[in-house]
Write a protein that holds these residues in place. Structure first.
Motif, mmCIF file in Angstrom:
data_model
loop_
_atom_site.group_PDB
_atom_site.id
_atom_site.type_symbol
_atom_site.label_atom_id
_atom_site.label_comp_id
_atom_site.label_asym_id
_atom_site.label_seq_id
_atom_site.Cartn_x
_atom_site.Cartn_y
_atom_site.Cartn_z
ATOM 1 N N TRP A 495 66.000 9.515 7.177
ATOM 2 C CA TRP A 495 67.309 9.772 7.549
ATOM 3 C C TRP A 495 67.200 9.637 9.147
ATOM 4 O O TRP A 495 66.210 10.149 9.787
ATOM 5 C CB TRP A 495 67.643 11.377 7.271
ATOM 6 C CG TRP A 495 68.151 11.436 5.939
ATOM 7 C CD1 TRP A 495 69.803 11.409 5.545
ATOM 8 C CD2 TRP A 495 67.517 11.493 4.662
ATOM 9 N NE1 TRP A 495 69.822 11.533 4.497
ATOM 10 C CE2 TRP A 495 68.626 11.497 3.717
ATOM 11 C CE3 TRP A 495 66.244 11.737 4.251
ATOM 12 C CZ2 TRP A 495 68.617 12.151 2.275
ATOM 13 C CZ3 TRP A 495 65.964 11.902 2.929
ATOM 14 C CH2 TRP A 495 67.127 11.958 1.834
ATOM 15 N N LEU A 496 68.238 9.021 9.692
ATOM 16 C CA LEU A 496 67.916 8.825 11.110
ATOM 17 C C LEU A 496 69.122 9.558 11.832
ATOM 18 O O LEU A 496 70.254 9.551 11.614
ATOM 19 C CB LEU A 496 68.441 7.273 11.203
ATOM 20 C CG LEU A 496 67.334 6.149 10.860
ATOM 21 C CD1 LEU A 496 68.077 4.679 10.760
ATOM 22 C CD2 LEU A 496 66.198 6.284 11.626
ATOM 23 N N LEU A 497 68.513 10.267 12.974
ATOM 24 C CA LEU A 497 69.295 11.313 13.779
ATOM 25 C C LEU A 497 69.930 10.188 14.601
ATOM 26 O O LEU A 497 69.481 9.585 15.380
ATOM 27 C CB LEU A 497 68.703 12.295 14.387
ATOM 28 C CG LEU A 497 68.055 13.208 13.518
ATOM 29 C CD1 LEU A 497 67.040 14.087 14.159
ATOM 30 C CD2 LEU A 497 69.095 14.275 12.877
ATOM 31 N N LEU A 498 71.486 10.103 14.525
ATOM 32 C CA LEU A 498 72.285 9.230 15.514
ATOM 33 C C LEU A 498 72.200 9.727 16.742
ATOM 34 O O LEU A 498 72.205 10.876 17.042
ATOM 35 C CB LEU A 498 73.763 9.101 14.923
ATOM 36 C CG LEU A 498 73.678 8.575 13.229
ATOM 37 C CD1 LEU A 498 75.252 8.417 13.018
ATOM 38 C CD2 LEU A 498 72.818 6.974 13.397
ATOM 39 N N ALA A 499 72.399 8.601 17.952
ATOM 40 C CA ALA A 499 72.259 8.993 19.263
ATOM 41 C C ALA A 499 73.299 9.976 19.637
ATOM 42 O O ALA A 499 74.749 9.572 19.377
ATOM 43 C CB ALA A 499 71.845 7.842 19.971
ATOM 44 N N PRO A 500 73.129 10.978 20.355
ATOM 45 C CA PRO A 500 74.153 11.747 20.698
ATOM 46 C C PRO A 500 75.141 11.166 22.007
ATOM 47 O O PRO A 500 74.500 9.965 22.342
ATOM 48 C CB PRO A 500 73.292 12.945 21.609
ATOM 49 C CG PRO A 500 72.248 13.061 21.075
ATOM 50 C CD PRO A 500 71.727 11.645 20.573
ATOM 51 N N ARG A 501 76.008 11.155 22.313
ATOM 52 C CA ARG A 501 76.975 10.606 23.339
ATOM 53 C C ARG A 501 77.615 11.709 24.338
ATOM 54 O O ARG A 501 78.029 12.584 24.037
ATOM 55 C CB ARG A 501 78.102 9.840 22.555
ATOM 56 C CG ARG A 501 77.734 8.869 21.509
ATOM 57 C CD ARG A 501 78.887 8.088 21.122
ATOM 58 N NE ARG A 501 78.324 6.836 20.383
ATOM 59 C CZ ARG A 501 78.176 5.596 20.783
ATOM 60 N NH1 ARG A 501 78.149 5.411 22.100
ATOM 61 N NH2 ARG A 501 77.553 4.817 19.890
ATOM 62 N N ASN A 502 77.463 11.311 25.722
ATOM 63 C CA ASN A 502 78.021 12.114 26.557
ATOM 64 C C ASN A 502 77.392 13.458 26.511
ATOM 65 O O ASN A 502 78.091 14.657 26.644
ATOM 66 C CB ASN A 502 79.513 12.180 26.567
ATOM 67 C CG ASN A 502 80.162 10.958 26.740
ATOM 68 O OD1 ASN A 502 79.732 10.030 27.433
ATOM 69 N ND2 ASN A 502 81.127 10.559 25.991
ATOM 70 N N CYS A 510 73.543 12.383 10.964
ATOM 71 C CA CYS A 510 72.459 11.558 10.651
ATOM 72 C C CYS A 510 72.857 10.524 9.321
ATOM 73 O O CYS A 510 74.019 10.988 8.927
ATOM 74 C CB CYS A 510 71.028 12.119 10.279
ATOM 75 S SG CYS A 510 71.551 13.141 8.801
ATOM 76 N N VAL A 511 72.376 9.603 9.323
ATOM 77 C CA VAL A 511 72.706 8.659 8.205
ATOM 78 C C VAL A 511 71.203 8.123 7.422
ATOM 79 O O VAL A 511 70.318 8.085 8.166
ATOM 80 C CB VAL A 511 73.153 7.494 8.696
ATOM 81 C CG1 VAL A 511 72.587 6.524 9.567
ATOM 82 C CG2 VAL A 511 73.455 6.345 7.447
ATOM 83 N N GLN A 512 71.129 8.142 6.167
ATOM 84 C CA GLN A 512 69.811 7.611 5.607
ATOM 85 C C GLN A 512 69.981 6.259 5.574
ATOM 86 O O GLN A 512 70.809 5.439 5.551
ATOM 87 C CB GLN A 512 69.944 7.944 3.985
ATOM 88 C CG GLN A 512 68.533 7.537 3.544
ATOM 89 C CD GLN A 512 68.201 8.083 2.103
ATOM 90 O OE1 GLN A 512 69.056 8.510 1.450
ATOM 91 N NE2 GLN A 512 66.983 8.113 1.676
ATOM 92 N N ALA A 513 68.812 5.708 6.095
ATOM 93 C CA ALA A 513 68.591 4.117 6.447
ATOM 94 C C ALA A 513 68.580 3.459 4.786
ATOM 95 O O ALA A 513 67.983 3.928 3.986
ATOM 96 C CB ALA A 513 67.417 4.026 7.293
ATOM 97 N N ALA A 514 69.362 2.311 4.917
ATOM 98 C CA ALA A 514 69.120 1.606 3.753
ATOM 99 C C ALA A 514 67.680 0.679 3.687
ATOM 100 O O ALA A 514 67.813 -0.101 2.575
ATOM 101 C CB ALA A 514 70.309 0.424 3.595
ATOM 102 N N SER A 515 66.797 0.797 4.662
ATOM 103 C CA SER A 515 65.640 0.099 4.764
ATOM 104 C C SER A 515 64.654 0.972 5.375
ATOM 105 O O SER A 515 64.983 1.766 6.367
ATOM 106 C CB SER A 515 65.890 -1.203 5.500
ATOM 107 O OG SER A 515 64.558 -1.745 5.789
#
Length: 557
Positions: A495-502, A510-515
């Motif tokens: 599971w990838l923690l998506l980058a914060p913005r501002n 987060c989103v689970q990677a497909a690879s």
């Protein structure tokens, strides 16, 4: 309805006649001789017969049963195959590198991703080539003699790829070395590393009977120091004059350079700041030109393996090596990187003390923050918590009802790796102060955080990479190369923690990677097939954009 008692019948038949005393003595003598024969011949039988592992290899199933038998530990599957399906050669002694054959036993299950027979065959052939052409051999010394010449003297028996050190994080360097080795396999070159001082003693030598370190000093080692982007010997510089499209000024593939016009060595700059002319490295015609250069010096801090899959001349062999494209780093990483005995002692000591307990699940949490994308601690912790509890339910939520007691036994462990110890401390206090709504208990582990004694930064990172690779579930910060290495070695999709913005937590935590593959962060934008700029994430089915880095490229199955 009760059953009737059985009726006992007494036989009135006379007992059978007993044999004479002499006959009984003879029988016992024969029995005694047979027992003695078995007793003395058993050791010889065991010595000459195959052991259980040999029987297993022959396809014979040997099962031991007991009245109170329980299921075998999950690690038993891994313990059967210390060579990782033929990935590793047995020609390196266990004492020389303890982690080489023992590291996989710390994983709960054997990897479900078996290396292809073609890959294992290519690795054995590469090892033979490295022994023949490595430092100290006659072939190596002959090749060195060509380097001071202003022009190439033609192809020689052995060709080389020299990986030059970068100033990046150890995670960047591990991924770059893995990519360089894959390129060496594809081009039949011998990989040599010029290791910086801060990498000394981190990993064992991976190739039996040979070293992968470039010897210090000499013509080549001295020249490497001055090679940077824009150097005279860089590949981008000596192709640019002959490779301009006059219509739009963009570089094009398809070179007419002759082998004798090339220098004896060339420098390839594939760091994150490389320019468009240097992106031609991923073009088919340009690989044909580089094939005529005996020594290629490469400097990179990127996982550029996905770019190699875009080169038509490599496509078929890569399919044979990796029938499942998204296993490239998993296999190459487990083949190449084995912590040195000193580092392995740190890893196994922590694992034995804290991670070997019978947790139902081990969860790896790797948190990295970047100076170029700052985020307050509370904001990012809120994102981490939202990912792991409310969104994905990797961890149970806490019950804030007063008076709720904790369960006695732990069921989940979270291994938190971060340069900021406050993340582990905050998570630990959350689960210490409150029970969970499911009744599970959560143990929070922190391997080498703030007070890690005299360990170097790189030693800490290698310890964390491997401990993370022993977890069943992986949650990592997007862009984190340490996280990429950990879940890549484990062979799990994170599971990838998506980058914060501002400086604000991402809306989608987060989103689970497909690879399970790492991301090629600074991917090229030049499409060699179309001979123009293009979207390389749409060229091949198995090379697409990364979930955490929009412009990056990643391998998919």
């Amino acid at each position: 309805m009760e059953s009737k008692p059985a009726t006992t019948r007494v036989s009135r038949r006379p007992p059978p006649p007993q044999p004479p005393a002499a006959t009984r003595s003879a029988v016992w003598l024969v029995v005694g001789l047979l027992l003695a024969l078995c007793f003395f011949s058993l050791p010889l039988f065991l010595a000459l017969s195959p052991n259980l592992s040999d029987v297993w290899h022959l396809g014979v199933s040997v099962t031991s049963r007991h009245e109170n038998a329980t299921a075998q530990p999950e690690s038993s599957a891994a313990s059967r195959d210390r060579l990782l399906g033929g990935l590793l050669s047995p020609d390196i002694s266990e004492g020389a590198c303890l982690s080489r054959y023992a590291s996989s036993l710390h994983r709960r299950r054997a990897s479900p991703h078996s290396p292809s027979p073609y890959l294992t065959s290519r690795l054995r052939k590469y090892e033979a080539l490295h022994r023949k052409c490595g430092p100290g051999t006659l072939s190596y010394n002959k090749s060195l003699m060509q380097l001071p010449s202003p022009h190439s003297m033609g192809l020689v028996e052995c060709r080389y790829l020299v990986w030059a050190p970068t100033s990046g994080h150890i995670g960047d360097r591990v991924l770059s070395i893995a990519s360089a080795f894959l390129y060496a396999l594809l081009t039949r070159r011998v990989l040599l590393l010029q290791l910086a001082d801060d990498m000394a003693g981190l990993f064992c030598e991976p190739f039996p009977g040979a070293t992968w370190e470039l010897p210090a000093g000499g013509f080549l080692a001295d020249r490497i120091k001055g090679l940077r982007r824009g150097s005279d010997r860089s590949y981008g510089n000596f192709i640019r004059p002959a490779n301009k499209d006059k219509s739009d000024g963009e570089p094009t593939a398809g070179l007419g350079l002759r082998a004798e016009s090339l220098p004896p060595y060339a420098y390839v700059h594939l760091e994150h700041d490389y320019r468009q002319a240097e992106q031609l490295f991923f073009c088919d015609d340009d690989q044909a030109v580089l094939g005529n250069v005996n020594w290629v010096i490469l400097r990179s801090n990127l996982y550029f393996a996905p770019g190699l899959f875009l080169v038509p001349r490599f496509e078929e062999e890569l399919r044979w090596m990796f029938p499942a494209s998204d296993t490239a780093f998993h296999h190459v990483g487990r083949y190449l990187f084995h912590p040195s005995n000193e580092v392995w002692q740190l890893i196994t000591s922590y694992y034995t003390s804290y991670m070997a307990s019978s947790f139902q699940e081990k969860i790896g949490l790797q948190i990295t923050t970047f100076a170029w994308n700052p985020v307050p601690f509370e904001e990012y912790f809120k994102q981490v918590s939202a990912c792991m509890t409310s969104q994905e339910k990797i961890l149970p939520a806490v019950d804030t009802t007063p008076g709720v007691l904790h369960e006695a036994a732990a069921s989940k462990a979270v291994l938190v790796s971060s340069e900021h110890p406050e993340y582990a401390e905050k998570l630990r206090s959350t689960y210490y102060e409150h029970a969970t709504v499911t009744g599970e208990t959560v143990s929070v582990l922190q391997p080498v955080g703030g007070g890690a004694g005299n360990l170097s930064r790189n030693q800490k990172a290698v310890v964390e990479m491997f401990l993370q690779s022993y977890c069943d579930v992986s949650v990592v910060s997007g862009w984190s190369t340490v996280g990429y290495v950990g879940h890549g070695l484990a062979g799990v999709k994170p599971w990838l923690l998506l980058a914060p913005r501002n400086q604000t937590a991402a809306d989608q935590p987060c989103v689970q990677a497909a690879s399970m593959e790492p991301c090629f962060h600074a991917a090229p934008s030049y499409d060699c097939r179309a001979k123009k700029k293009g979207d390389l994430g749409a060229v091949l089915r198995h090379v697409r954009h990364c979930e955490d880095v929009g412009d990056g490229l990643k391998l998919f199955d």
